[in-house]
Design a protein around this motif. Structure first.
Motif, PDB file in Angstrom:
ATOM      1  N   SER A 186       3.215 104.304 -84.789  1.00 29.61           N
ATOM      2  CA  SER A 186       2.139 104.966 -85.520  1.00 29.61           C
ATOM      3  C   SER A 186       2.477 105.166 -86.988  1.00 29.61           C
ATOM      4  CB  SER A 186       1.819 106.320 -84.874  1.00 29.61           C
ATOM      5  OG  SER A 186       2.995 107.120 -84.807  1.00 29.61           O
ATOM      6  N   THR A 187       3.549 104.507 -87.447  1.00 26.47           N
ATOM      7  CA  THR A 187       3.924 104.576 -88.863  1.00 26.47           C
ATOM      8  C   THR A 187       3.327 103.386 -89.601  1.00 26.47           C
ATOM      9  OG1 THR A 187       5.956 103.375 -88.373  1.00 26.47           O
ATOM     10  CG2 THR A 187       6.083 105.777 -88.389  1.00 26.47           C
ATOM     11  N   GLN A 188       3.204 103.500 -90.909  1.00 27.41           N
ATOM     12  CA  GLN A 188       2.673 102.398 -91.709  1.00 27.41           C
ATOM     13  C   GLN A 188       3.520 101.151 -91.508  1.00 27.41           C
ATOM     14  OE1 GLN A 188      -0.722 103.710 -92.822  1.00 27.41           O
ATOM     15  NE2 GLN A 188      -0.086 101.810 -93.739  1.00 27.41           N
ATOM     16  N   CYS A 189       2.874 100.038 -91.247  1.00 28.77           N
ATOM     17  CA  CYS A 189       3.599  98.782 -91.045  1.00 28.77           C
ATOM     18  C   CYS A 189       4.061  98.264 -92.401  1.00 28.77           C
ATOM     19  CB  CYS A 189       2.689  97.760 -90.359  1.00 28.77           C
ATOM     20  SG  CYS A 189       3.598  96.377 -89.654  1.00 28.77           S
ATOM     21  N   PRO A 190       5.361  98.112 -92.603  1.00 29.47           N
ATOM     22  CA  PRO A 190       5.880  97.752 -93.930  1.00 29.47           C
ATOM     23  C   PRO A 190       5.875  96.258 -94.228  1.00 29.47           C
ATOM     24  CG  PRO A 190       7.681  98.105 -92.425  1.00 29.47           C
ATOM     25  CD  PRO A 190       6.430  98.324 -91.634  1.00 29.47           C
ATOM     26  N   GLY A 191       5.293  95.436 -93.346  1.00 28.23           N
ATOM     27  CA  GLY A 191       5.323  93.985 -93.537  1.00 28.23           C
ATOM     28  C   GLY A 191       4.414  93.506 -94.652  1.00 28.23           C
ATOM     29  N   THR A 192       4.318  92.188 -94.791  1.00 25.27           N
ATOM     30  CA  THR A 192       3.474  91.562 -95.822  1.00 25.27           C
ATOM     31  C   THR A 192       2.008  91.765 -95.456  1.00 25.27           C
ATOM     32  OG1 THR A 192       5.217  89.911 -96.105  1.00 25.27           O
ATOM     33  CG2 THR A 192       3.051  89.415 -97.082  1.00 25.27           C
ATOM     34  N   VAL A 193       1.248  92.388 -96.350  1.00 30.68           N
ATOM     35  CA  VAL A 193      -0.130  92.816 -96.053  1.00 30.68           C
ATOM     36  C   VAL A 193      -1.009  91.675 -95.571  1.00 30.68           C
ATOM     37  CG1 VAL A 193      -2.231  93.804 -97.044  1.00 30.68           C
ATOM     38  CG2 VAL A 193      -0.013  94.769 -97.632  1.00 30.68           C
ATOM     39  N   ILE A 194      -0.926  90.524 -96.219  1.00 32.84           N
ATOM     40  CA  ILE A 194      -1.821  89.426 -95.860  1.00 32.84           C
ATOM     41  C   ILE A 194      -1.485  88.800 -94.510  1.00 32.84           C
ATOM     42  CG2 ILE A 194      -2.534  88.787 -98.186  1.00 32.84           C
ATOM     43  CD1 ILE A 194      -0.333  86.757 -98.292  1.00 32.84           C
ATOM     44  N   TYR A 195      -0.378  89.226 -93.904  1.00 35.24           N
ATOM     45  CA  TYR A 195      -0.007  88.768 -92.564  1.00 35.24           C
ATOM     46  C   TYR A 195      -0.264  89.848 -91.511  1.00 35.24           C
ATOM     47  CZ  TYR A 195       2.306  84.267 -93.434  1.00 35.24           C
ATOM     48  OH  TYR A 195       2.571  82.954 -93.718  1.00 35.24           O
ATOM     49  N   MET A 196      -0.787  90.993 -91.934  1.00 37.78           N
ATOM     50  CA  MET A 196      -0.941  92.133 -91.038  1.00 37.78           C
ATOM     51  C   MET A 196      -2.304  92.164 -90.363  1.00 37.78           C
ATOM     52  SD  MET A 196       1.766  94.077 -90.856  1.00 37.78           S
ATOM     53  CE  MET A 196       2.650  92.525 -90.692  1.00 37.78           C
ATOM     54  N   PRO A 197      -2.364  92.608 -89.085  1.00 36.58           N
ATOM     55  CA  PRO A 197      -3.645  92.748 -88.374  1.00 36.58           C
ATOM     56  C   PRO A 197      -4.374  94.017 -88.818  1.00 36.58           C
ATOM     57  CG  PRO A 197      -1.858  93.459 -86.970  1.00 36.58           C
ATOM     58  CD  PRO A 197      -1.215  92.930 -88.215  1.00 36.58           C
ATOM     59  N   PRO A 198      -5.665  94.112 -88.536  1.00 33.51           N
ATOM     60  CA  PRO A 198      -6.454  95.280 -88.956  1.00 33.51           C
ATOM     61  C   PRO A 198      -5.897  96.608 -88.461  1.00 33.51           C
ATOM     62  CG  PRO A 198      -7.895  93.528 -88.163  1.00 33.51           C
ATOM     63  CD  PRO A 198      -6.490  93.094 -87.865  1.00 33.51           C
ATOM     64  N   GLU A 199      -5.422  96.663 -87.203  1.00 34.35           N
ATOM     65  CA  GLU A 199      -4.966  97.951 -86.652  1.00 34.35           C
ATOM     66  C   GLU A 199      -3.720  98.483 -87.347  1.00 34.35           C
ATOM     67  OE1 GLU A 199      -2.904  94.877 -83.928  1.00 34.35           O
ATOM     68  OE2 GLU A 199      -4.817  95.088 -84.958  1.00 34.35           O
TER      69      GLU A 199
END
Length: 364
Positions: A206-219
């Motif tokens: 439930s923490t912010q996903c720190p990955g590359t934004v353009i590779y991240m899913p909506p949830e």
């Protein structure tokens, strides 16, 4: 008094780090930093080229700008600097438990005399998938394009790596699966790297996903995120379209000229997949807006395996020939090692029998 206590606490924290990582420490005398050539960067560290026992390796070090100059400047024990060190230690521990041919191999750690912080030593790779895609651009002449079958082999390797970490107990979520974090050997074997933001999945994150934004899913991009291994499946889908289209996905949140938002498939250039039509449906299922409707990593691997086996290898394709030669060499090497092991065992057994018989032979 308070300042002295904070300095003492910081030293204890650093010593605790050294104790926890002691099983992975490499002998300092076998480390050669003579070249110390910078070859890349990760989530929060720089990668340099070193030698361990005479073999070229890669060493990952925390960005010096993010750390204090000496131990006495680390205050309050759990400040941002120590948080980074602790996260780095977590990456080392996760890597030490991963034994898979499609993950960059962990070798160990060492400490510089001038720093209390560890350096992570890994196998040295040839180039990143991003560099490879830039070299073999989709708009290049036909003779300079990356062959379809090679792209399939790369996707197959990455699928194997993702399925492996998702099958662990508890599962491991990479959280930053992109073309930058997939590295290639000279024979074009793909290996996943940079577990700097990876997490063990004991419950939904439930923490912010720190990955590359353009590779991240909506949830994973919501204000209050809630996600699991499905985040890696989505990133794999984006990576697949990236590999076959040769283009970076469109930035999340950008809109078309008419003001409407891009769909996930449009953002990933699904209409430009070209020769990758054979895996298009598989990749589309990875990008489903509902995480529960996405494929599981083991299902992705099964489908990619089928398509890779079905695709005919061109006789004049050097990369495929090299890839097959690599597999043949690996198999031959394994057989040679088995043969040497059996021979050694046989010699040892013969020596033991001779020692048992020797006293009796001497009496005779």
């Amino acid at each position: 008094m308070e300042e002295w206590m904070s300095i003492e606490a910081s030293i204890v924290s650093v010593e605790k780090v050294k104790r926890e990582l002691s099983p992975f420490i490499l002998p300092q005398e076998y480390i050669d930093e003579e070249s110390n050539e910078k070859i890349g960067s990760g989530s929060y560290g720089t990668i340099t080229k070193i030698k361990y026992c005479g073999t070229p390796c890669a060493a990952k070090e925390l960005h010096s700008a993010l750390l204090p100059d000496d131990e006495s400047e680390i205050s309050h024990g759990e400040n941002e600097s120590m948080y980074l060190v602790n996260e780095f230690c977590k990456e080392i521990k996760i890597l030490s438990k991963i034994h898979h041919p499609n993950f960059v191999r962990f070798i160990g750690i060492y400490f510089k005399d001038s720093s209390p912080y560890p350096l992570l030593v890994m196998e040295l790779m040839y180039k990143s998938l991003e560099q490879c895609l830039m070299q073999y651009r989709h708009d290049s002449p036909e003779s300079q394009k990356l062959p379809v079958s090679t792209k399939l082999f790369i996707l197959q390797d990455v699928a194997r790596a993702v399925a492996y970490i998702h099958c662990q107990n508890p599962p491991i979520v990479h959280r930053d699966l992109t073309v930058k974090n997939v590295l290639l050997t000279f024979s074009m074997t793909a290996k996943v790297a940079d577990l700097g933001v990876a997490k063990y999945l004991t419950k939904p994150l439930s923490t912010q996903c720190p990955g590359t934004v353009i590779y991240m899913p909506p949830e994973a991009l919501k204000k209050h995120p809630h996600y699991g291994t499905e985040v890696d499946v989505y990133s794999y889908g984006v990576l697949g379209f990236h590999v076959f289209s040769g283009k970076w996905p469109l930035q999340h949140g950008l809109h078309k000229d008419d003001g409407s938002a891009f769909t996930d498939l449009e953002r990933c250039h699904a209409d430009e997949i070209g020769e990758g039509f054979c895996v298009r449906e598989t990749l589309k299922k990875c990008l489903h807006v509902d995480p529960k409707q996405r494929l599981k990593s083991c299902e992705i691997l099964a489908q990619i395996d089928v398509e890779t086996a079905r695709y005919k290898i061109e006789d004049d394709n050097f990369l495929e020939i090299q890839y097959n030669a690599r597999n043949t060499r690996a198999m031959q090497q394994t057989m040679d090692e088995m043969a040497r092991g059996l021979e050694l065992k046989e010699n040892l057994s013969r020596d033991c029998n001779w020692k048992k018989l020797k006293p009796q032979a001497l009496k005779t």
